[in-house]
Motif scaffolding. Structure first.
Motif, PDB file in Angstrom:
ATOM      1  N   ARG A 245       0.959  -1.271   0.106  1.00 46.38           N
ATOM      2  CA  ARG A 245       0.076   0.007   0.056  1.00 46.38           C
ATOM      3  C   ARG A 245       0.862   1.346  -0.021  1.00 46.38           C
ATOM      4  NH1 ARG A 245      -5.609  -0.289   0.948  1.00 46.38           N
ATOM      5  NH2 ARG A 245      -6.130  -2.528   1.081  1.00 46.38           N
ATOM      6  N   THR A 246       0.302   2.436  -0.667  1.00 49.09           N
ATOM      7  CA  THR A 246       1.025   3.618  -0.471  1.00 49.09           C
ATOM      8  C   THR A 246       0.780   4.226   1.056  1.00 49.09           C
ATOM      9  OG1 THR A 246      -0.608   5.127  -1.078  1.00 49.09           O
ATOM     10  CG2 THR A 246       0.579   4.171  -2.900  1.00 49.09           C
ATOM     11  N   ILE A 247       1.877   4.992   1.350  1.00 46.88           N
ATOM     12  CA  ILE A 247       1.775   5.580   2.624  1.00 46.88           C
ATOM     13  C   ILE A 247       0.534   6.578   2.739  1.00 46.88           C
ATOM     14  CG2 ILE A 247       2.748   7.387   4.446  1.00 46.88           C
ATOM     15  CD1 ILE A 247       5.583   6.347   3.088  1.00 46.88           C
ATOM     16  N   ALA A 248      -0.054   6.989   1.600  1.00 52.49           N
ATOM     17  CA  ALA A 248      -1.286   7.904   1.720  1.00 52.49           C
ATOM     18  C   ALA A 248      -2.477   7.207   1.934  1.00 52.49           C
ATOM     19  CB  ALA A 248      -1.332   8.814   0.261  1.00 52.49           C
ATOM     20  N   VAL A 264       0.392  -4.523   6.573  1.00 55.53           N
ATOM     21  CA  VAL A 264       0.552  -4.201   5.136  1.00 55.53           C
ATOM     22  C   VAL A 264       2.073  -3.906   4.929  1.00 55.53           C
ATOM     23  CG1 VAL A 264      -1.774  -3.110   5.140  1.00 55.53           C
ATOM     24  CG2 VAL A 264       0.199  -1.585   5.793  1.00 55.53           C
ATOM     25  N   ALA A 265       2.315  -3.857   3.699  1.00 52.27           N
ATOM     26  CA  ALA A 265       3.611  -3.414   3.259  1.00 52.27           C
ATOM     27  C   ALA A 265       3.781  -1.978   2.754  1.00 52.27           C
ATOM     28  CB  ALA A 265       4.386  -4.672   2.343  1.00 52.27           C
ATOM     29  N   THR A 266       4.721  -1.401   2.651  1.00 47.69           N
ATOM     30  CA  THR A 266       4.913  -0.059   2.072  1.00 47.69           C
ATOM     31  C   THR A 266       6.117   0.350   1.724  1.00 47.69           C
ATOM     32  OG1 THR A 266       3.873   2.390   1.878  1.00 47.69           O
ATOM     33  CG2 THR A 266       4.883   1.770   4.297  1.00 47.69           C
ATOM     34  N   ARG A 267       6.214   1.364   1.012  1.00 53.19           N
ATOM     35  CA  ARG A 267       7.964   1.932   0.639  1.00 53.19           C
ATOM     36  C   ARG A 267       7.932   3.360   0.902  1.00 53.19           C
ATOM     37  NH1 ARG A 267       9.623  -1.529  -5.105  1.00 53.19           N
ATOM     38  NH2 ARG A 267       9.329  -3.593  -3.918  1.00 53.19           N
ATOM     39  N   GLY A 268       9.200   3.659   0.897  1.00 53.56           N
ATOM     40  CA  GLY A 268       9.498   5.311   1.189  1.00 53.56           C
ATOM     41  C   GLY A 268      10.973   5.426   1.595  1.00 53.56           C
ATOM     42  N   PHE A 279      12.085   6.989  21.205  1.00 53.17           N
ATOM     43  CA  PHE A 279      10.951   6.946  19.979  1.00 53.17           C
ATOM     44  C   PHE A 279      10.955   5.389  19.466  1.00 53.17           C
ATOM     45  CE2 PHE A 279      10.178  11.684  18.683  1.00 53.17           C
ATOM     46  CZ  PHE A 279       9.756  11.868  20.200  1.00 53.17           C
ATOM     47  N   ASN A 280      12.268   5.064  19.577  1.00 54.36           N
ATOM     48  CA  ASN A 280      12.402   3.515  19.029  1.00 54.36           C
ATOM     49  C   ASN A 280      11.791   3.286  17.581  1.00 54.36           C
ATOM     50  OD1 ASN A 280      13.690   2.834  21.371  1.00 54.36           O
ATOM     51  ND2 ASN A 280      11.719   2.592  22.352  1.00 54.36           N
ATOM     52  N   GLY A 281      12.030   4.476  16.620  1.00 58.61           N
ATOM     53  CA  GLY A 281      11.456   4.287  15.277  1.00 58.61           C
ATOM     54  C   GLY A 281      12.193   5.108  14.430  1.00 58.61           C
ATOM     55  N   TYR A 282      11.237   5.367  13.341  1.00 53.27           N
ATOM     56  CA  TYR A 282      11.775   6.434  12.311  1.00 53.27           C
ATOM     57  C   TYR A 282      10.591   6.576  11.453  1.00 53.27           C
ATOM     58  CZ  TYR A 282      12.369   1.599  10.037  1.00 53.27           C
ATOM     59  OH  TYR A 282      11.988   0.447   9.791  1.00 53.27           O
ATOM     60  N   TYR A 283      10.771   7.808  10.744  1.00 57.92           N
ATOM     61  CA  TYR A 283       9.914   8.353   9.555  1.00 57.92           C
ATOM     62  C   TYR A 283      10.460   7.880   8.384  1.00 57.92           C
ATOM     63  CZ  TYR A 283       7.172  10.909  13.296  1.00 57.92           C
ATOM     64  OH  TYR A 283       6.473  11.285  14.462  1.00 57.92           O
ATOM     65  N   MET A 284       9.129   7.472   7.522  1.00 59.71           N
ATOM     66  CA  MET A 284       9.524   7.351   5.979  1.00 59.71           C
ATOM     67  C   MET A 284       8.481   8.180   5.330  1.00 59.71           C
ATOM     68  SD  MET A 284       8.390   3.507   5.985  1.00 59.71           S
ATOM     69  CE  MET A 284       8.608   3.266   4.087  1.00 59.71           C
ATOM     70  N   GLN A 285       8.674   8.715   4.036  1.00 56.21           N
ATOM     71  CA  GLN A 285       7.851   9.465   3.306  1.00 56.21           C
ATOM     72  C   GLN A 285       7.814   8.699   1.686  1.00 56.21           C
ATOM     73  OE1 GLN A 285       7.971  13.526   4.111  1.00 56.21           O
ATOM     74  NE2 GLN A 285       7.216  14.061   2.097  1.00 56.21           N
ATOM     75  N   THR A 286       6.955   8.881   1.049  1.00 53.56           N
ATOM     76  CA  THR A 286       6.800   8.425  -0.367  1.00 53.56           C
ATOM     77  C   THR A 286       7.792   9.311  -1.016  1.00 53.56           C
ATOM     78  OG1 THR A 286       4.329   8.031  -0.253  1.00 53.56           O
ATOM     79  CG2 THR A 286       5.140   8.315  -2.334  1.00 53.56           C
ATOM     80  N   PRO A 287       8.583   8.523  -2.012  1.00 56.38           N
ATOM     81  CA  PRO A 287       9.686   9.300  -2.761  1.00 56.38           C
ATOM     82  C   PRO A 287       8.970  10.451  -3.655  1.00 56.38           C
ATOM     83  CG  PRO A 287      10.018   6.829  -2.784  1.00 56.38           C
ATOM     84  CD  PRO A 287       8.647   7.187  -2.119  1.00 56.38           C
ATOM     85  N   GLY A 288       9.654  11.451  -3.638  1.00 58.79           N
ATOM     86  CA  GLY A 288       9.428  12.594  -4.659  1.00 58.79           C
ATOM     87  C   GLY A 288       8.421  13.692  -3.987  1.00 58.79           C
ATOM     88  N   THR A 289       7.836  13.316  -2.851  1.00 54.69           N
ATOM     89  CA  THR A 289       6.477  14.132  -2.149  1.00 54.69           C
ATOM     90  C   THR A 289       7.183  15.411  -1.492  1.00 54.69           C
ATOM     91  OG1 THR A 289       6.519  12.552  -0.261  1.00 54.69           O
ATOM     92  CG2 THR A 289       4.945  12.275  -2.378  1.00 54.69           C
TER      93      THR A 289
END
Length: 858
Positions: A245-248, A264-268, A279-289
């Motif tokens: 799925r997309t992050i959106a 689900v799976a997603t890419r970013g 926090f024990n984590g990270y942020y990811m964002q859809t490429p190019g946005t």
């Protein structure tokens, strides 16, 4: 946190969580609940923890008939539980817990201990044979606090908020809407029809109930020597290949993901990472946005937080990754939980993410569209709150060029103006965080970490402009929208991650107020020359090395010893001398008579210190103090703090003795007003004026009921209103007694400009001089307003040449107070005027020409 020293080898460094805002109520030091001696034979370093709690036994759909608490011993040695207890307090409770079960027996090494509690009904199977059973343990199915205590008796005096330093507490689980927890309450099982239990995740204990406990349909009670029974009910099998799925799509177009509970799976592209800090984590964002993308046209966010202690060490900012995990709403923020094996670093290149250059969104709906995305905030932002900077490493900001204002400083409670200000404040507020959940007032280790943002050179004052020079991520934690830096900040910002800088708005002195005489009001924040070490049984708030700083739980309310009194006094002296007023009304100075001394002893000591400092600089040492009158209230009717006057002998002189307004009804719970008549030195009758020093009942005191309950203007508003009415009558009598209609009512009225007590004074014809300045004397809960005022009668107002609020206290971080000396590895203390108190002084210039001056002007 010292009461649980064990740290599983697989965990690495575990940061303590954020302490709740209950600390804000303390005037002088960090919250440190009273401790009790541990029972004989108890190992105070025992690392026993609450491992699972099931609070809906016997309810509809329940797998078991009884509630239970399962304890776990993670050490390699058995631990005796004799002398310890399990206790329960309701979610809103403030008194001692009532459900107390004294524990007996031993919990094996790396083993369990099962305590059976009460039941809501007959549904479910019987529990495995428990190690101990008691119907006294009967916690609520939705909200409450379960305590593992190091004593067999009830925990009297247990604090609310985040309880991390009470040495009587071995472990604590607050859940749902409970007012007591470790850092933040765990999620609620949501009532008696829900079979979920609260399970400690991987036996980790980070002192954060919200992070350490998760809800599970697998209810698994284990007794000592037992093994976990088959989970009831069986969890649904995970799909072998989660859908991509997309992050959106995961974020969705509302404040709740449409895919909650699904794997689900997603890419970013990784935009921020927090391998340390909690926090024990990270942020990811859809490429190019991002970038110049118009947020108004956006329907869903392209960024998301990935909670993944298992993989956070394997990512770096800029990595192109695919993750697979379960979608959840964690206290209002959409996130993915990714376990070991759920991260894949992709070899294929990805278009870079660009920070979206946006002004602060006006609505929650618009913010949701940016949740988790990389931003470069545009437009003006102003510091509106820095109290939590000393503890949580966070700064409250207001979009725009002004801090947020208390609604009752703008309009009467319930008026259109009040609600408009309330709504505006909610729309403009955002918190600048430090990329961590560190409580800098928690464990000894945390106190050795330099605070972010704040340095002795950069004071980060309320009212300072925030200039964003780096990127942030917009997230939602602890019920607030936040700007997160892209990694955990350290005090020296060696990684260059600090996203903003702040203007320094300090001034060396107040603005010129004109006239030939000036009067001021100054709250000296519990200036006591009777120190805590002089009183039997007086305890101390301590610094990070265990040294006493300020008095605790005793009649002395200031410094604990002479060394700390010297630090406190140096700041007050610097502030008052730089204020350069001729008459200063003081509040919160020691009433020395309550300690068997001359009533004016502390006042005399402060006056001598003021003169000594002036003489050291070669300036005239002409301060004197107004003596207490011969007619005094009953000592039993007085508080340990009082009001007082100091004055410059070369500028003014006193007329007759001072007068205390001994109204034992209206002022039964407040300091009684003190009046003194002055005139210009060598001036005629036309230069006479009366000053009345006041300190009305506070807003936050307990015990307020009926008309005095908080109905929107703080507790005890009815009492303060009666005090204002009594003060007006007292001032009327003074005008007749001293043959002058020039009266100034000064001090800490504990009331904002549009509240009932101020309306009483305004209706009586008194003019608020501070209101003319457009400035404020106090800050609370992220909003500014004036509790301190100088009111002038019409004739007195006609003599006013100017007024100023000198912002040296309320706008500064509490870290600078003497009472926070050596609380952090950074030394913030300086013997200067800044943060000498928590209230700002107000000064007014009067034009009271003498007969000689009038003749000269002709």
């Amino acid at each position: 946190m010292t009461r649980k020293p064990w740290k599983p080898a697989a965990c690495g460094a575990i940061a303590a969580g954020v302490l709740a805002s209950g600390f804000a109520a303390l005037p002088a030091a960090a919250a440190q609940p009273a401790t009790a001696a541990q029972p004989a034979g108890i190992n105070t370093d025992a690392a026993v923890v609450i491992n699972e709690a099931y609070v809906n036994g016997g309810s509809a759909n329940a797998p078991y008939t009884h509630k239970f608490v399962e304890l776990f011993n993670p050490t390699d040695a058995p631990v005796t539980l004799d002398g310890m207890s399990l206790q329960y307090r309701s979610s809103g409770g403030t008194s001692a817990p009532t459900g107390v079960v004294a524990l007996k027996g031993t919990i094996p090494a790396n083993g369990y201990f099962l305590v059976q509690g009460g039941s809501n009904g007959g549904t479910g199977a019987a529990l495995p044979e428990a190690d101990q059973a008691s119907g006294a343990l009967n916690p609520s199915g939705s909200s409450g606090t379960i305590v593992l205590a190091g004593q067999a008796t009830s925990l009297t005096g247990m604090a609310t908020g985040s309880v991390l330093e009470d040495e009587r507490v071995v472990d604590l689980l607050g859940y749902g809407s409970s007012n007591t927890y470790e850092t933040a309450a765990a999620a609620s099982p949501n009532g008696t029809t829900n079979p979920l239990s609260m399970n400690r995740s991987g036996r980790l204990d980070t002192d954060n109930n919200a992070e350490d406990f998760s809800l599970s349909a697998a209810v698994t009670p284990v007794a000592s020597g037992g093994t976990a029974p088959e989970a009831q009910p069986e969890p649904e099998p995970e799909p072998e290949a989660p859908a991509l799925r997309t992050i959106a799509e995961i974020q969705g177009t509302s404040n709740v993901s449409p895919l909650v509970g699904q794997t689900v799976a997603t890419r970013g592209v990784v935009t921020a990472a927090y391998p340390s800090g909690g926090f024990n984590g990270y942020y990811m964002q859809t490429p190019g946005t991002g970038g110049e993308d118009n947020a108004a046209e956006r329907t869903a966010s392209d960024g998301i937080f990935v909670y993944s202690p298992a993989t956070v060490d394997d990512v770096a900012i800029g990595d192109h990754v695919e993750v697979a995990g379960k979608v959840a709403e964690h206290f209002g923020m959409t996130q993915l939980t990714v376990n070991d094996g759920g991260l894949t670093t992709l070899d294929e290149s990805a278009e870079a993410v660009k920070a979206a250059a946006v002004e602060w969104p006006a609505t929650d709906a618009d913010r949701e569209k940016l949740e988790g995305m990389l931003l470069r905030p545009e437009g003006s932002f102003t510091v509106t709150d820095n109290y939590a900077l000393n503890q949580y490493g966070e700064i409250g900001l207001a979009a725009g060029e002004m801090p947020l204002v208390q609604p009752t400083a703008v309009g009467a409670y319930g008026s259109d103006a009040f609600w408009a200000e309330t709504e505006k404040n909610a729309a403009l507020a955002v918190t600048l965080d430090d990329g961590a959940s560190t409580n800098f007032l928690g464990s000894d280790r945390n106190k050795d970490i330099p605070l972010p943002y704040l340095t002795p050179e950069d004071p980060v004052r309320i009212g300072s402009a925030a200039d964003f020079t780096g990127d942030v991520v917009l997230d939602y934690r602890f019920d607030l929208w936040r700007f997160q830096p892209v990694g955990e900040l350290t005090g020296d910002d060696s990684a260059g991650l600090q996203p903003a800088s702040f203007s320094n708005t300090r001034t060396d002195a107040p603005e010129e107020v004109g006239g030939n005489v000036s009067i001021a009001s100054f709250n000296v924040l519990n200036y006591f020359t009777t120190t805590g070490d002089q009183l039997a049984g007086c305890e101390a708030y301590t610094d990070r090395d265990g040294n006493p700083v300020s008095a605790r739980n005793c009649d002395a309310r200031g410094a604990y010893d002479a060394e700390n009194l010297e630090r406190q006094e140096a700041k007050i002296v610097a502030a008052i001398n730089a204020l350069d007023a001729d008459v200063v009304a003081l509040e919160e100075i020691e009433n020395s008579a309550k300690f068997g001394k001359d009533r004016d002893a502390a006042l005399a000591t402060l006056t001598a210190a003021l003169n000594e400092a002036l003489a050291a600089k070669g300036e005239p040492a002409d301060w004197d103090y107004v003596r207490s009158p011969e007619e005094l209230p009953s000592l039993a009717d007085e508080d340990f703090i009082r009001t007082a006057f100091i004055y410059k002998k070369d500028a003014v002189q006193t007329i007759d003795e001072s007068v205390i307004h001994n109204d034992t009804d209206a002022f039964a719970n407040a300091r009684k007003p003190l009046a003194q008549t002055f005139k210009v030195k060598a001036g005629g009758a036309g230069t006479k004026f009366i000053v009345v020093a006041n300190h009305f009942k506070s807003k936050g005191s307990g015990g307020a009921t009926g008309d005095n309950a908080d109905h929107g203007q703080g507790a005890w508003n009815a009492a303060r209103t009666a005090q204002a009415e009594s003060l007006v009558a007292f001032a009327d009598g003074l005008q007749e007694q001293f043959s002058t209609d020039k009266v100034f009512l000064t001090g800490d009225f504990n009331s904002y400009a549009q509240e009932d007590p101020i309306r009483v004074l305004r209706d009586a014809g008194y003019v608020d001089q501070g209101e003319k300045t457009g400035e404020h004397t106090y800050s609370f809960d992220g909003m500014v307003g004036s509790l301190d005022h100088i009111f002038a009668s019409p004739s007195a107002d006609a003599t006013v040449a100017g007024a100023d609020v000198w912002n040296i206290n309320s706008v500064e971080s509490v870290a600078l107070e003497y009472s926070r000396y050596n609380y952090n590895v950074t030394d913030f203390y300086a013997p200067d005027a800044y943060r000498a108190s928590d209230h700002d002084p107000l000064i007014v210039g009067l034009d009271l020409p003498t007969a000689k001056e009038q003749a000269h002007s002709r």
